[in-house]
Enzyme design. Structure first.
Site, PDB file in Angstrom:
ATOM      1  N   GLY A 277      53.610  73.059  60.580  1.00 51.33           N
ATOM      2  CA  GLY A 277      53.827  71.915  59.705  1.00 51.33           C
ATOM      3  C   GLY A 277      54.851  72.174  58.614  1.00 51.33           C
ATOM      4  O   GLY A 277      55.841  71.483  58.487  1.00 51.33           O
TER       5      GLY A 277
ATOM      6  N   ASP B  12      44.716  68.514  54.420  1.00 53.05           N
ATOM      7  CA  ASP B  12      45.842  69.447  54.533  1.00 53.05           C
ATOM      8  C   ASP B  12      46.043  69.919  55.974  1.00 53.05           C
ATOM      9  O   ASP B  12      46.366  71.087  56.233  1.00 53.05           O
ATOM     10  CB  ASP B  12      45.649  70.650  53.614  1.00 53.05           C
ATOM     11  CG  ASP B  12      45.660  70.270  52.147  1.00 53.05           C
ATOM     12  OD1 ASP B  12      45.999  69.115  51.842  1.00 53.05           O
ATOM     13  OD2 ASP B  12      45.332  71.120  51.304  1.00 53.05           O
TER      14      ASP B  12
ATOM     15  N   ASP C 186      50.975  75.503  56.364  1.00 53.00           N
ATOM     16  CA  ASP C 186      50.259  75.023  55.184  1.00 53.00           C
ATOM     17  C   ASP C 186      48.798  75.477  55.152  1.00 53.00           C
ATOM     18  O   ASP C 186      48.186  75.523  54.081  1.00 53.00           O
ATOM     19  CB  ASP C 186      50.327  73.492  55.127  1.00 53.00           C
ATOM     20  CG  ASP C 186      51.759  72.991  54.989  1.00 53.00           C
ATOM     21  OD1 ASP C 186      52.472  73.498  54.115  1.00 53.00           O
ATOM     22  OD2 ASP C 186      52.149  72.104  55.769  1.00 53.00           O
TER      23      ASP C 186
END
Length: 599
Positions: free
Chosen positions: A250, A567, A218
């Site tokens: 991830g 994030d 990500d």
């Protein structure tokens, strides 16, 4: 004939039907029927003992090519269908199904001359491509290549260090063959450092591309989004379709795309194959972004989550286990549980308006009481996207013809390499071949130096947020607690096996705010996180686990030390706030969802 057509499914309109030979030719002949969702294949000669037929679901198909024989005397035309259907695993110790490539080649030989046979083959190829790309056709449609858009051109950004470090190998073995079969042209760039992708997308000529695809976890997508938002033309730039092919640790967005497509939850290469298949289908869904402001005044745009406490601790502290891939999070969770911390802080939020949620909030949710390729080292790596990757093209001559507005190769020549060059890179250390191509295209050979400091982030205004040094608006709700964890998430998944918000959509206009209050036992926390693998944690009715759909939030840590992430990337510790911006970006999801467009 009628019996076969009737077997295509009650209520399914048959768009095309025909009888063809097979390749290699062994005297076998098939009857084919095409509906909007399936390709039915039944053997006619030799006649089978049973009424068995093969059904290819078009969701599993990536492309179709027309070809001719190397033998000039052979007047037949051919079309090959490339698909990745789910099949049972061959390994006895494994259960479930896995996608396996299948290529079915059919010989069109009903006419005496090649041109007439080619028209039939091209009609079938065009119809299959239209259905794969979501272009509506019916039995009344005059099907031809003119219905198809020009082949897409994608900029692939690959992080060779993500996850277990096998992104380049997976790209070569899985991604490139599939997108070649889908007639997608590409340039592949390997990132060499942090923020490399962010710098690249700030300066490329976006008109040369139909999408930008991150081949990583990500983190690379975060760089791409914020690089686009730092461009002067950010309003147009952020509409560029963005894709992600999971080769990191991830892979949360990839897992969300896989889930929204209706596919089974999976990991590793199987998740990569699913996402590449969806990329080939090309449908685009609007994507919400969250603008996040930190204590220093830095503003960035987030597509996944903001975390504080247990989850961010695990994310950052497990970096030392990156070499084991996604399992690092499981190991990191066990390590952190041994010394479970609590964090004092204030959590404020603007509740979502009643009726704005696109998915029902489950009754068990407790609400708060007060609310290997031989690339050379260089800035641009040239790769050939349509030569030598499809085995069928060695046996037969490739005869795909571009739409009228594109250059058409002569029938006797091989296809040209699908290499597209950006007009805003430095071309130092590039191959002579690439420089020659650039001169021929009339593009400049040098560009001005890139200046990235200080960063200027653009974007829509934050109408819900007050400055961090001022109180939140009166319409907000504030909770002061000892927290184990706080998570603001806007996707269904936080990782490939962390199904945090099953009801979350890409563009539902909501931030799903979760927090876990102090007082939860280690055993209860373990059960809670184990349940997130299947998204069943809401069924536990844990009184310490709170979920609230919101439009904006603020986290004010009162504990001196801690970890905050955006994030999955660590940011400065201190007050942080964010608000949702509805449908700002576009995400390549491959299937029809809410407010879908196609690129």
């Amino acid at each position: 004939m009628n019996m076969f057509l009737g077997a295509c499914g009650e209520g399914s309109e048959t768009l095309l039907h025909g009888e063809f030979g097979a390749h290699p030719p062994k005297g076998t002949r098939y009857a084919l029927s095409l509906t909007r969702t399936e390709l039915h294949i039944q053997r006619l000669v030799p006649k089978p003992d049973t009424d068995h037929r093969t059904v290819l679901q078009l969701i599993d198909v990536v492309g179709c090519h027309t070809m001719r024989s190397h033998t000039i005397a052979n007047q037949s035309a051919f079309f090959s269908v490339y698909a990745y259907p789910l099949k049972k695993r061959k390994v006895a110790v494994s259960s479930g199904r896995v996608r396996q490539r299948t290529a079915r080649t059919f010989q069109v030989d009903s006419a005496e001359c090649y041109e007439d046979n080619l028209k039939v083959a091209e009609r079938w190829a065009a119809a299959i491509k239209c259905l794969v790309l979501g272009i509506p056709i019916s039995s009344e449609t005059e099907i031809s290549r003119s219905l198809l858009p020009r082949p897409r051109r994608l900029l692939l950004l690959l992080n060779p260090f993500g996850g277990k470090g096998n992104a380049l190998q997976w790209c070569q073995n899985h991604i490139l063959p599939m997108i070649t079969e889908a007639d997608i042209g590409f340039n592949l760039i390997q990132t060499e450092r942090q923020n490399h992708a962010r710098e690249l997308v700030q300066n490329i000529n976006l008109a040369e591309w139909d999408g930008i695809v991150s081949i990583s976890g990500d983190g690379l997508l975060y760089e791409v989004i914020n690089g686009l938002m730092e461009r002067p033309d950010w309003e147009e730039a952020i509409k560029m379709p963005l894709g992600i092919l999971p080769c990191g640790s991830g892979n949360a967005v990839a897992a969300a795309i896989n889930f929204r497509a209706g596919f089974e939850q999976t990991l590793g290469q199987e998740l990569l194959t699913n996402c590449t298949l969806l990329l080939c289908h090309g449908a685009v869904t609007p994507l919400d972004l969250v603008s996040v402001t930190t204590a220093s005044g830095s503003r960035s745009f987030s597509f996944l989550s903001v975390a504080w406490g247990f989850i961010s601790d695990v994310d950052i502290e497990s970096e030392k286990f990156r070499h084991i891939g996604p399992a690092r999070f499981t190991l990191g969770t066990m390590v952190r549980l041994a010394s479970m911390n609590t964090y004092r802080g204030r959590l404020s939020y603007l509740p979502a308006l009643e009726g704005t949620a696109h998915r029902p909030i489950l009754r068990s949710i407790t609400m708060a009481a007060n609310g290997s390729l031989p690339f050379q080292h260089g800035p641009l790596h040239r790769t050939v996207s349509d030569l030598g990757l499809c085995k069928e093209r060695h046996a037969l001559c490739f005869q795909e013809v571009e739409p009228a507005d594109e250059p058409t190769p002569s029938p006797s020549s091989p296809p040209s390499s699908s290499s597209f060059h950006s007009s805003s890179f430095s071309f130092e250390n590039l191959s002579e071949e690439l420089v020659a191509d650039r001169r021929e295209a009339g593009l400049p050979m040098t560009t001005p130096a890139v200046s990235l400091s200080p960063r200027q982030v653009h974007g829509p205004p934050d109408e819900f947020l007050a400055p961090l040094d001022q109180p939140v608006p009166k319409s907000w709700v504030t909770v002061e607690e000892d927290f184990v964890s706080v998570l603001a998430i806007y996707q269904s998944h936080l990782g490939t096996d962390l199904f945090m918000a099953p009801f979350a959509c890409f563009n539902d206009g909501l931030i799903h705010l979760f927090y876990i209050k102090a007082g939860i036992s280690r055993a209860a926390l373990i059960r809670l996180f184990l349940a997130t693998e299947k998204g069943t944690h809401f069924d536990m009715e844990c009184p310490h686990f709170i979920h609230i759909p919101v439009r904006a939030f603020r986290i004010e840590p009162l504990t001196r030390k801690g970890i905050l992430t955006i994030d999955g990337e660590r940011v400065e510790y201190g007050p942080i706030q964010g608000q949702i911006h509805h449908s700002v970006a576009n995400l390549i999801t491959g299937v029809n969802q809410v407010k879908i467009t196609a690129f």
